[in-house]
Design a protein around this motif. Structure first.
Motif, PDB file in Angstrom:
ATOM      1  N   GLY A 185     -46.383 -47.876 -40.457  1.00 43.54           N
ATOM      2  CA  GLY A 185     -46.332 -48.494 -41.891  1.00 43.54           C
ATOM      3  C   GLY A 185     -45.546 -47.886 -42.992  1.00 43.54           C
ATOM      4  N   TYR A 186     -44.847 -48.491 -43.887  1.00 46.05           N
ATOM      5  CA  TYR A 186     -44.175 -47.928 -45.039  1.00 46.05           C
ATOM      6  C   TYR A 186     -44.816 -48.424 -46.276  1.00 46.05           C
ATOM      7  N   THR A 187     -46.132 -49.068 -46.368  1.00 41.22           N
ATOM      8  CA  THR A 187     -46.532 -49.809 -47.546  1.00 41.22           C
ATOM      9  C   THR A 187     -47.880 -49.297 -48.122  1.00 41.22           C
ATOM     10  N   GLY A 188     -48.446 -48.442 -47.047  1.00 41.50           N
ATOM     11  CA  GLY A 188     -49.691 -47.993 -47.494  1.00 41.50           C
ATOM     12  C   GLY A 188     -50.884 -48.727 -47.313  1.00 41.50           C
ATOM     13  N   GLU A 189     -50.676 -49.874 -46.730  1.00 42.46           N
ATOM     14  CA  GLU A 189     -51.614 -50.993 -46.310  1.00 42.46           C
ATOM     15  C   GLU A 189     -52.008 -50.726 -44.815  1.00 42.46           C
ATOM     16  N   VAL A 190     -53.066 -51.161 -44.224  1.00 41.11           N
ATOM     17  CA  VAL A 190     -53.129 -51.474 -42.776  1.00 41.11           C
ATOM     18  C   VAL A 190     -51.938 -52.444 -42.383  1.00 41.11           C
ATOM     19  N   GLY A 191     -51.336 -51.922 -41.544  1.00 42.56           N
ATOM     20  CA  GLY A 191     -50.219 -52.753 -40.981  1.00 42.56           C
ATOM     21  C   GLY A 191     -49.919 -52.461 -39.433  1.00 42.56           C
ATOM     22  N   PHE A 192     -48.904 -53.411 -38.848  1.00 41.39           N
ATOM     23  CA  PHE A 192     -48.323 -52.907 -37.528  1.00 41.39           C
ATOM     24  C   PHE A 192     -46.980 -53.225 -37.551  1.00 41.39           C
ATOM     25  N   GLU A 193     -46.234 -52.595 -36.613  1.00 44.22           N
ATOM     26  CA  GLU A 193     -44.860 -52.858 -36.259  1.00 44.22           C
ATOM     27  C   GLU A 193     -44.552 -53.354 -34.832  1.00 44.22           C
ATOM     28  N   ILE A 194     -43.908 -54.543 -34.784  1.00 42.07           N
ATOM     29  CA  ILE A 194     -43.887 -54.980 -33.278  1.00 42.07           C
ATOM     30  C   ILE A 194     -42.354 -55.162 -32.993  1.00 42.07           C
ATOM     31  N   TYR A 195     -42.066 -54.129 -31.828  1.00 43.78           N
ATOM     32  CA  TYR A 195     -40.739 -54.137 -31.565  1.00 43.78           C
ATOM     33  C   TYR A 195     -40.676 -55.174 -30.136  1.00 43.78           C
ATOM     34  N   VAL A 196     -39.566 -56.010 -30.402  1.00 36.68           N
ATOM     35  CA  VAL A 196     -39.482 -57.201 -29.429  1.00 36.68           C
ATOM     36  C   VAL A 196     -37.899 -57.192 -28.881  1.00 36.68           C
ATOM     37  N   ARG A 197     -38.256 -57.268 -27.567  1.00 34.93           N
ATOM     38  CA  ARG A 197     -36.700 -57.524 -26.708  1.00 34.93           C
ATOM     39  C   ARG A 197     -36.688 -58.930 -26.650  1.00 34.93           C
ATOM     40  N   GLY A 198     -35.529 -59.437 -26.818  1.00 33.63           N
ATOM     41  CA  GLY A 198     -35.479 -60.771 -26.553  1.00 33.63           C
ATOM     42  C   GLY A 198     -34.228 -61.448 -27.232  1.00 33.63           C
ATOM     43  N   ASP A 199     -33.874 -62.843 -27.048  1.00 34.04           N
ATOM     44  CA  ASP A 199     -32.774 -63.427 -27.813  1.00 34.04           C
ATOM     45  C   ASP A 199     -33.419 -64.141 -28.952  1.00 34.04           C
ATOM     46  N   SER A 200     -32.513 -64.693 -29.861  1.00 33.79           N
ATOM     47  CA  SER A 200     -32.953 -65.195 -31.150  1.00 33.79           C
ATOM     48  C   SER A 200     -34.275 -66.266 -31.168  1.00 33.79           C
ATOM     49  N   SER A 201     -34.082 -67.007 -29.992  1.00 37.10           N
ATOM     50  CA  SER A 201     -35.180 -67.918 -29.554  1.00 37.10           C
ATOM     51  C   SER A 201     -36.563 -67.336 -29.502  1.00 37.10           C
ATOM     52  N   THR A 202     -36.633 -66.348 -28.662  1.00 36.97           N
ATOM     53  CA  THR A 202     -37.857 -65.567 -28.507  1.00 36.97           C
ATOM     54  C   THR A 202     -38.276 -64.917 -29.810  1.00 36.97           C
ATOM     55  N   VAL A 203     -37.581 -64.187 -30.696  1.00 34.02           N
ATOM     56  CA  VAL A 203     -37.730 -63.550 -31.581  1.00 34.02           C
ATOM     57  C   VAL A 203     -38.409 -64.491 -32.686  1.00 34.02           C
ATOM     58  N   ARG A 204     -37.796 -65.607 -32.795  1.00 33.58           N
ATOM     59  CA  ARG A 204     -38.077 -66.820 -33.791  1.00 33.58           C
ATOM     60  C   ARG A 204     -39.445 -67.161 -33.383  1.00 33.58           C
ATOM     61  N   THR A 205     -39.754 -67.295 -32.128  1.00 38.24           N
ATOM     62  CA  THR A 205     -41.015 -67.733 -31.740  1.00 38.24           C
ATOM     63  C   THR A 205     -42.104 -66.898 -31.936  1.00 38.24           C
ATOM     64  N   VAL A 206     -41.918 -65.556 -31.785  1.00 40.16           N
ATOM     65  CA  VAL A 206     -42.858 -64.462 -32.315  1.00 40.16           C
ATOM     66  C   VAL A 206     -43.100 -64.707 -33.710  1.00 40.16           C
ATOM     67  N   TRP A 207     -42.065 -64.718 -34.479  1.00 37.62           N
ATOM     68  CA  TRP A 207     -41.927 -64.826 -36.088  1.00 37.62           C
ATOM     69  C   TRP A 207     -42.873 -65.990 -36.417  1.00 37.62           C
ATOM     70  N   GLN A 208     -42.637 -67.255 -35.779  1.00 36.31           N
ATOM     71  CA  GLN A 208     -43.568 -68.482 -36.051  1.00 36.31           C
ATOM     72  C   GLN A 208     -44.997 -68.438 -35.567  1.00 36.31           C
ATOM     73  N   GLU A 209     -45.181 -67.746 -34.472  1.00 37.78           N
ATOM     74  CA  GLU A 209     -46.461 -67.536 -33.970  1.00 37.78           C
ATOM     75  C   GLU A 209     -47.451 -66.724 -35.161  1.00 37.78           C
ATOM     76  N   VAL A 210     -46.700 -65.538 -35.598  1.00 30.58           N
ATOM     77  CA  VAL A 210     -47.290 -64.712 -36.638  1.00 30.58           C
ATOM     78  C   VAL A 210     -47.633 -65.441 -37.984  1.00 30.58           C
ATOM     79  N   VAL A 211     -46.724 -66.163 -38.249  1.00 32.07           N
ATOM     80  CA  VAL A 211     -46.848 -67.083 -39.386  1.00 32.07           C
ATOM     81  C   VAL A 211     -48.048 -68.034 -39.334  1.00 32.07           C
ATOM     82  N   ASP A 212     -47.712 -68.473 -38.180  1.00 35.12           N
ATOM     83  CA  ASP A 212     -49.092 -69.689 -37.983  1.00 35.12           C
ATOM     84  C   ASP A 212     -50.298 -68.845 -37.919  1.00 35.12           C
ATOM     85  N   ALA A 213     -50.497 -67.896 -37.233  1.00 36.98           N
ATOM     86  CA  ALA A 213     -51.923 -66.823 -37.159  1.00 36.98           C
ATOM     87  C   ALA A 213     -52.451 -66.445 -38.591  1.00 36.98           C
ATOM     88  N   GLY A 214     -51.410 -66.162 -39.285  1.00 37.21           N
ATOM     89  CA  GLY A 214     -51.940 -65.701 -40.827  1.00 37.21           C
ATOM     90  C   GLY A 214     -51.868 -66.681 -41.814  1.00 37.21           C
TER      91      GLY A 214
END
Length: 365
Positions: A185-214
């Protein structure tokens, strides 16, 4: 300029894009204050894929890191991360960084603007039995930060996120993708960093899944502007502003990661001398006096710090704090003026605004 694998997503979201660390990065989407407050109160997601990552492996990998970084790598066990820095021989800071113990190897995470420089610095000190690999282009990095970050991400993984302690990580699958799930973390809040290997499609899918979950928590994207105000409220240093090759970790308030007793490392002799002779200046935090217009004035990098009208230093980082609703900043001043409670002035647009030196962090969680 380079672009992260989420560049098209940022464009679609209407982000204001700027050059940062050689990348075209989102500085804000809606407003910095709105994004800042969302992270403080709920959850936000940052694309910080511009950061650099090195893999360090081989029988002498730990010895190299012990020599090149100022923290004690021997205290780092598998599954743990460590905040540290590298110094030049004169004690000046090459970069501040994270070291991850992956079990059979290490990962070093460095600032985007320093990736090439840091890699070269390590290469110059390589010894037999160490392999250094720049994997920056292979990894995308998302930071999911805020009080609701854990419940947001828990929907997407079987890893028990509550068991990941501060400065620890787990190797697991999230949103169907294998990754490193870390909690620094770099904000002082509870938080997580996720290190993703993969192409743009994979990373975009992860981003969207996180947005949908939140979505139920009002998650939203956050840019580098909010990242800066969040880190400054916590008193965290930014390379290029608060620390650089002209500053040493002791005067920058990083003595807690400077393990002079661990044995020799690059810069140790110079830092021992600094400690023996005593600090001449220190990085101090200050808040502007609201009664003197401090609620409306913005201290900025480069503003002069004054005492009785005479310059005694310069602001290294400054902003309006959305949480405290007043101007805050960091700057180097003589040790005599660095104690909490000291009165100083910040010269803003040819006016000396009264400020008070305060203990860090500005925001106490």
């Amino acid at each position: 300029m380079k672009r992260t694998r989420l560049y098209d997503v940022h464009r679609e979201l209407g982000a204001k894009l700027v050059e940062f660390g050689g990348f075209e990065m989102p500085v804000q989407y809606s407003s910095i204050i709105e994004e800042h407050r969302r992270v403080r109160s709920s959850v936000g997601v940052f694309d910080v894929s511009h950061m650099g990552e090195f893999k360090i492996q081989g029988k002498n990998a730990a010895s190299l890191l012990q020599k090149m970084t100022i923290n004690d790598v021997s205290k780092l066990s598998a599954g743990k991360a460590q905040y540290s820095a590298m110094c030049y021989e004169d004690g000046g800071i090459v970069d501040d960084l994270l070291v991850y113990h992956l079990g059979d190897s290490y990962m070093m995470v460095v600032n985007a603007s320093n990736t090439e420089k840091d890699f070269q610095w390590l290469q110059e000190h390589l010894s037999d039995g160490v392999e250094l690999i720049d994997v920056s282009d292979d990894i995308s990095l998302l930071a999911v930060q805020g009080p609701k970050s854990l419940v947001t991400l828990q929907k997407l993984t079987d890893v028990e996120l509550s068991r990941i302690k501060y400065y620890s990580f787990s190797l697991g699958t999230l949103a169907g993708v294998p990754m490193v799930i870390s909690r620094t973390g770099y904000t002082g809040e509870v938080g997580f960093e996720i290190y993703v290997r993969g192409d743009s499609s994979t990373v975009r899918t992860v981003w969207q899944e996180v947005v949908d979950a939140g979505r139920e928590f009002g998650i939203g994207p956050a840019g580098l502007g909010a990242r800066d105000t969040l880190r400054l409220e916590m008193g965290y240093c930014l390379y290029g502003n608060d620390i650089d090759k002209m500053t040493n970790p002791l005067e920058a308030g990083l003595g807690w990661i400077t393990k002079l007793e661990k044995g020799d490392f690059v810069g140790r002799a110079a830092l021992l001398k600094v400690k023996q002779e005593g600090l001449r200046r220190k990085l101090a935090g200050f808040t502007l006096d609201a009664s003197d217009g401090g609620a409306k004035m913005l201290p900025r990098h480069g503003c002069e710090i004054v005492l009785n009208g005479k310059g005694i230093g310069h602001v290294t980082s400054g902003t309006f704090s959305p949480s405290l609703e007043k101007g805050i900043g960091l700057g180097y001043v003589a040790v005599d003026h660095s104690q909490p409670g000291s009165s100083i002035g910040i010269r803003i647009r040819n006016r000396d605004v009264h400020a008070n030196v305060v203990p860090l962090p500005f925001l106490r969680k």
